[in-house]
Design an enzyme around this catalytic site. Structure first.
Site, mmCIF file in Angstrom:
data_model
loop_
_atom_site.group_PDB
_atom_site.id
_atom_site.type_symbol
_atom_site.label_atom_id
_atom_site.label_comp_id
_atom_site.label_asym_id
_atom_site.label_seq_id
_atom_site.Cartn_x
_atom_site.Cartn_y
_atom_site.Cartn_z
ATOM 1 C CG HIS A 14 44.415 13.074 -0.789
ATOM 2 N ND1 HIS A 14 44.103 14.440 -0.808
ATOM 3 C CD2 HIS A 14 43.204 12.801 -0.355
ATOM 4 C CE1 HIS A 14 43.095 14.825 -0.382
ATOM 5 N NE2 HIS A 14 42.370 13.656 -0.120
ATOM 6 N N GLY A 30 43.272 3.132 -12.732
ATOM 7 C CA GLY A 30 42.422 3.392 -11.573
ATOM 8 C C GLY A 30 42.462 2.458 -10.444
ATOM 9 N N GLY A 99 43.081 2.707 -18.651
ATOM 10 C CA GLY A 99 41.910 2.230 -18.169
ATOM 11 C C GLY A 99 41.104 1.409 -18.969
ATOM 12 C CD GLU A 194 37.917 6.870 -13.771
ATOM 13 O OE1 GLU A 194 36.824 6.162 -12.813
ATOM 14 O OE2 GLU A 194 37.892 6.216 -14.837
ATOM 15 C CB SER A 216 36.401 -4.056 -20.499
ATOM 16 O OG SER A 216 35.851 -2.919 -19.901
ATOM 17 C CG ASP A 217 31.926 -3.178 -20.415
ATOM 18 O OD1 ASP A 217 30.764 -2.197 -20.666
ATOM 19 O OD2 ASP A 217 32.976 -2.671 -20.015
#
Length: 249
Positions: A14, A30, A99, A194, A216-217
């Site tokens: 990967h 992310g 994140g 995560e 963020s929210d």
């Protein structure tokens, strides 16, 4: 930022980076585009070292110290792949996830910073690493303390810093209000996808990890940052995370 990775895979299934291409200290957003932005605007002399499956990684320096950034993709399975390969095959010592998260209680507001002291999860990950045991998924205390100290210096406006547990969910569109009520009663400050995976990998691989998140929210109020606001407020979280990575041994 110069240099591009070739098309041949020289590392893991990967990650295409060669041995030595990653610094021991890694920032982990992310979003691959956010990884590129960090490389272009935050790291010095960054070069791309991997792009397998569109997951971008770069290595440069910050304040004269070698530092890398690698995207993790979304969710626990994805972050565990990249974190495992960094710790196991590239000599990485520390990973800090940078994140976003959704706030749960009214005491946490959009733009606040959450430094994740523990990660609850509905994933099986905490139960499969040691037979018969449900592991507590927690960060490196050294990184946690360094981030908390950095946040105190960084947050000068109306925003706040919260040090507490989050819920790392396996389901983005989870519609279970009673679950969030129960988590809130037990002190959970936010939800994301995560941190539990990263902490589990660090535990298994002998590395250090931490998650530093921008709210963020808000799950209760529906308040949310615009895309532009996310980028601006993300910079604060990024500086806190990098300071934690650079803490003395």
């Amino acid at each position: 930022m110069d240099g591009q990775v070739g098309t041949s895979v020289t590392g893991t299934p990967h990650i295409a980076a060669a041995p030595g291409d990653f610094a021991p200290l890694v920032l982990m957003p992310g979003d691959p585009r956010r990884a590129r932005r960090i490389a272009e605007t935050f790291l010095e002399d960054a070069r791309q070292v991997t792009d397998v499956r569109g997951i971008l990684g770069y290595t440069g320096s910050h304040q004269g110290v070698p530092m890398s950034v690698l995207a993790s993709g979304m969710g626990i399975p994805s972050v565990t792949i990249y974190a495992t390969e960094l710790f196991r095959h590239y000599g990485v010592r520390r990973i800090v996830r940078v994140g976003t998260a959704g706030a749960i209680p009214a005491s946490v507001s959009v733009r606040d910073v959450v430094i994740v002291s523990a990660a609850h999860t509905d994933s099986s990950l905490s139960r499969v690493l040691v037979d018969g045991v449900t592991l507590s998924l927690a960060p490196s205390y050294r990184l946690l303390r360094a981030a908390a100290d950095a946040a105190e210096r960084e947050l000068s406006g109306g925003e706040a810093v919260h040090i507490g547990p989050v819920f790392s969910s396996d389901h983005f569109y989870l519609d279970r209000p009673a679950l969030f009520d129960a988590l809130e009663r037990r002190g959970t400050v936010a939800v994301e996808m995560e941190a539990a995976g990263l902490y589990a990998v660090a535990c298994a691989e002998g590395g250090e990890a931490l998650a530093v998140l921008t709210v963020s929210d808000h799950l209760r109020t529906g308040d949310a940052l615009t895309a532009e606001e996310r980028e601006t407020d993300f910079d604060r979280t990024l500086r806190i995370a990098a300071t934690a990575l650079l803490t003395d041994d």
